[in-house]
Write a protein that holds these residues in place. Structure first.
Motif, PDB file in Angstrom:
ATOM      1  N   SER A 164       0.824  -1.212   0.000  1.00 19.96           N
ATOM      2  CA  SER A 164       0.000   0.000   0.000  1.00 19.96           C
ATOM      3  C   SER A 164       0.855   1.257   0.000  1.00 19.96           C
ATOM      4  CB  SER A 164      -0.956  -0.002   1.188  1.00 19.96           C
ATOM      5  OG  SER A 164      -0.245   0.105   2.404  1.00 19.96           O
ATOM      6  N   ILE A 165       1.996   1.216   0.685  1.00 20.46           N
ATOM      7  CA  ILE A 165       2.920   2.359   0.622  1.00 20.46           C
ATOM      8  C   ILE A 165       3.466   2.513  -0.790  1.00 20.46           C
ATOM      9  CG2 ILE A 165       5.176   3.200   1.407  1.00 20.46           C
ATOM     10  CD1 ILE A 165       4.468   2.034   4.168  1.00 20.46           C
ATOM     11  N   PHE A 166       3.815   1.393  -1.428  1.00 18.36           N
ATOM     12  CA  PHE A 166       4.294   1.424  -2.805  1.00 18.36           C
ATOM     13  C   PHE A 166       3.225   1.977  -3.741  1.00 18.36           C
ATOM     14  CE2 PHE A 166       4.511  -0.786  -6.932  1.00 18.36           C
ATOM     15  CZ  PHE A 166       5.714  -0.283  -7.392  1.00 18.36           C
ATOM     16  N   GLN A 167       1.978   1.556  -3.558  1.00 16.86           N
ATOM     17  CA  GLN A 167       0.890   2.051  -4.397  1.00 16.86           C
ATOM     18  C   GLN A 167       0.642   3.534  -4.175  1.00 16.86           C
ATOM     19  OE1 GLN A 167      -2.346  -0.610  -3.429  1.00 16.86           O
ATOM     20  NE2 GLN A 167      -2.108  -1.684  -5.388  1.00 16.86           N
ATOM     21  N   ALA A 168       0.773   3.980  -2.944  1.00 15.11           N
ATOM     22  CA  ALA A 168       0.550   5.394  -2.658  1.00 15.11           C
ATOM     23  C   ALA A 168       1.657   6.262  -3.249  1.00 15.11           C
ATOM     24  CB  ALA A 168       0.464   5.622  -1.157  1.00 15.11           C
ATOM     25  N   THR A 169       2.889   5.777  -3.219  1.00 19.16           N
ATOM     26  CA  THR A 169       3.990   6.593  -3.750  1.00 19.16           C
ATOM     27  C   THR A 169       4.006   6.607  -5.268  1.00 19.16           C
ATOM     28  OG1 THR A 169       5.506   4.724  -3.574  1.00 19.16           O
ATOM     29  CG2 THR A 169       5.465   6.282  -1.745  1.00 19.16           C
ATOM     30  N   THR A 170       3.618   5.506  -5.896  1.00 22.36           N
ATOM     31  CA  THR A 170       3.627   5.461  -7.362  1.00 22.36           C
ATOM     32  C   THR A 170       2.274   5.801  -7.965  1.00 22.36           C
ATOM     33  OG1 THR A 170       3.126   3.102  -7.358  1.00 22.36           O
ATOM     34  CG2 THR A 170       5.453   3.734  -7.416  1.00 22.36           C
ATOM     35  N   GLN A 171       1.283   5.984  -7.158  1.00 13.34           N
ATOM     36  CA  GLN A 171      -0.085   6.286  -7.557  1.00 13.34           C
ATOM     37  C   GLN A 171      -0.674   5.221  -8.478  1.00 13.34           C
ATOM     38  OE1 GLN A 171      -0.177  10.286  -9.071  1.00 13.34           O
ATOM     39  NE2 GLN A 171       0.130  11.177  -7.053  1.00 13.34           N
ATOM     40  N   ILE A 172      -0.268   3.982  -8.269  1.00 10.53           N
ATOM     41  CA  ILE A 172      -0.864   2.848  -8.973  1.00 10.53           C
ATOM     42  C   ILE A 172      -2.008   2.343  -8.103  1.00 10.53           C
ATOM     43  CG2 ILE A 172      -0.506   0.506  -9.817  1.00 10.53           C
ATOM     44  CD1 ILE A 172       2.449   1.194 -10.179  1.00 10.53           C
ATOM     45  N   GLN A 173      -3.218   2.412  -8.608  1.00  9.36           N
ATOM     46  CA  GLN A 173      -4.381   2.011  -7.816  1.00  9.36           C
ATOM     47  C   GLN A 173      -4.985   0.716  -8.350  1.00  9.36           C
ATOM     48  OE1 GLN A 173      -5.066   3.434  -4.993  1.00  9.36           O
ATOM     49  NE2 GLN A 173      -3.424   4.906  -5.355  1.00  9.36           N
ATOM     50  N   GLU A 174      -4.148  -0.273  -8.557  1.00 10.02           N
ATOM     51  CA  GLU A 174      -4.605  -1.575  -9.030  1.00 10.02           C
ATOM     52  C   GLU A 174      -4.924  -2.461  -7.827  1.00 10.02           C
ATOM     53  OE1 GLU A 174      -5.817  -4.449 -11.515  1.00 10.02           O
ATOM     54  OE2 GLU A 174      -5.197  -2.435 -12.145  1.00 10.02           O
ATOM     55  N   GLN A 175      -6.144  -2.967  -7.761  1.00  9.60           N
ATOM     56  CA  GLN A 175      -6.573  -3.759  -6.614  1.00  9.60           C
ATOM     57  C   GLN A 175      -5.908  -5.135  -6.573  1.00  9.60           C
ATOM     58  OE1 GLN A 175      -8.476  -2.688  -4.149  1.00  9.60           O
ATOM     59  NE2 GLN A 175      -8.609  -0.691  -5.097  1.00  9.60           N
ATOM     60  N   THR A 176      -5.605  -5.694  -7.740  1.00 10.57           N
ATOM     61  CA  THR A 176      -5.036  -7.035  -7.777  1.00 10.57           C
ATOM     62  C   THR A 176      -3.539  -7.035  -7.515  1.00 10.57           C
ATOM     63  OG1 THR A 176      -4.734  -6.877 -10.173  1.00 10.57           O
ATOM     64  CG2 THR A 176      -6.791  -7.850  -9.373  1.00 10.57           C
ATOM     65  N   LEU A 177      -2.917  -5.890  -7.444  1.00  7.85           N
ATOM     66  CA  LEU A 177      -1.475  -5.813  -7.231  1.00  7.85           C
ATOM     67  C   LEU A 177      -1.076  -6.368  -5.868  1.00  7.85           C
ATOM     68  CD1 LEU A 177       1.260  -4.778  -8.299  1.00  7.85           C
ATOM     69  CD2 LEU A 177       0.773  -2.629  -7.164  1.00  7.85           C
ATOM     70  N   SER A 178      -1.905  -6.215  -4.882  1.00  8.82           N
ATOM     71  CA  SER A 178      -1.551  -6.678  -3.535  1.00  8.82           C
ATOM     72  C   SER A 178      -1.863  -8.159  -3.326  1.00  8.82           C
ATOM     73  CB  SER A 178      -2.280  -5.851  -2.482  1.00  8.82           C
ATOM     74  OG  SER A 178      -3.669  -6.078  -2.567  1.00  8.82           O
ATOM     75  N   PHE A 179      -2.655  -8.755  -4.194  1.00  8.05           N
ATOM     76  CA  PHE A 179      -3.093 -10.127  -3.974  1.00  8.05           C
ATOM     77  C   PHE A 179      -1.970 -11.147  -4.146  1.00  8.05           C
ATOM     78  CE2 PHE A 179      -5.062 -14.090  -5.477  1.00  8.05           C
ATOM     79  CZ  PHE A 179      -5.805 -14.388  -4.353  1.00  8.05           C
ATOM     80  N   VAL A 180      -1.252 -11.069  -5.247  1.00  8.12           N
ATOM     81  CA  VAL A 180      -0.219 -12.074  -5.542  1.00  8.12           C
ATOM     82  C   VAL A 180       0.947 -12.014  -4.551  1.00  8.12           C
ATOM     83  CG1 VAL A 180       1.405 -12.877  -7.291  1.00  8.12           C
ATOM     84  CG2 VAL A 180      -0.909 -12.215  -7.954  1.00  8.12           C
ATOM     85  N   PRO A 181       1.499 -10.840  -4.229  1.00 10.31           N
ATOM     86  CA  PRO A 181       2.581 -10.829  -3.235  1.00 10.31           C
ATOM     87  C   PRO A 181       2.140 -11.310  -1.850  1.00 10.31           C
ATOM     88  CG  PRO A 181       2.594  -8.795  -4.466  1.00 10.31           C
ATOM     89  CD  PRO A 181       1.343  -9.527  -4.843  1.00 10.31           C
ATOM     90  N   LYS A 182       0.923 -10.962  -1.453  1.00 12.05           N
ATOM     91  CA  LYS A 182       0.418 -11.455  -0.164  1.00 12.05           C
ATOM     92  C   LYS A 182       0.286 -12.966  -0.183  1.00 12.05           C
ATOM     93  CE  LYS A 182      -2.470  -7.790   1.661  1.00 12.05           C
ATOM     94  NZ  LYS A 182      -3.842  -7.447   2.025  1.00 12.05           N
ATOM     95  N   LEU A 183      -0.242 -13.498  -1.272  1.00  8.73           N
ATOM     96  CA  LEU A 183      -0.406 -14.938  -1.388  1.00  8.73           C
ATOM     97  C   LEU A 183       0.944 -15.650  -1.355  1.00  8.73           C
ATOM     98  CD1 LEU A 183      -2.631 -17.053  -1.792  1.00  8.73           C
ATOM     99  CD2 LEU A 183      -2.231 -16.858  -4.237  1.00  8.73           C
ATOM    100  N   ALA A 184       1.924 -15.108  -2.057  1.00 12.30           N
ATOM    101  CA  ALA A 184       3.259 -15.706  -2.058  1.00 12.30           C
ATOM    102  C   ALA A 184       3.897 -15.618  -0.677  1.00 12.30           C
ATOM    103  CB  ALA A 184       4.137 -15.008  -3.092  1.00 12.30           C
ATOM    104  N   ALA A 185       3.745 -14.482  -0.005  1.00 14.06           N
ATOM    105  CA  ALA A 185       4.325 -14.317   1.326  1.00 14.06           C
ATOM    106  C   ALA A 185       3.672 -15.267   2.335  1.00 14.06           C
ATOM    107  CB  ALA A 185       4.174 -12.871   1.787  1.00 14.06           C
ATOM    108  N   ILE A 186       2.367 -15.452   2.238  1.00 13.81           N
ATOM    109  CA  ILE A 186       1.676 -16.368   3.132  1.00 13.81           C
ATOM    110  C   ILE A 186       2.117 -17.807   2.864  1.00 13.81           C
ATOM    111  CG2 ILE A 186      -0.604 -17.366   3.632  1.00 13.81           C
ATOM    112  CD1 ILE A 186      -1.728 -14.526   3.342  1.00 13.81           C
TER     113      ILE A 186
END
Length: 87
Positions: A36-58
């Motif tokens: 979310s910090i990355f999205q806020a700094t780059t102003q990328i508002q893609e909802q699916t961007l956080s799904f894959v990294p979270k899934l991989a981290a989990i």
């Protein structure tokens, strides 16, 4: 079996659930915050961007902490079976 024994078992079960789920929840929260910090700094508002990294981290967290989680649950199960056999 008295009410005190039942409440002790329930309390112990809830504590173990918190202990077992804590690593996965903390990793998901930290990865979500970083994304979310990355999205806020780059102003990328893609909802699916956080799904894959979270899934991989989990998934990685479950691989690393899986042995710890299984041991906690097995210890609790053995404790419950010992209590049942003493009845």
């Amino acid at each position: 079996m008295s009410i005190e024994v039942v409440t002790d078992v329930m309390r112990d079960a809830l504590i173990r659930v918190l202990i077992v789920s804590a690593p996965v929840i903390l990793v998901a929260m930290i990865v979500g915050l970083i994304i979310s910090i990355f999205q806020a700094t780059t102003q990328i508002q893609e909802q699916t961007l956080s799904f894959v990294p979270k899934l991989a981290a989990i998934f990685v967290t479950l691989i690393i902490a899986g042995n710890f989680m299984i041991n906690i649950l097995l210890e609790f199960t053995r404790h419950i079976f010992r209590m049942i056999s003493n009845l």
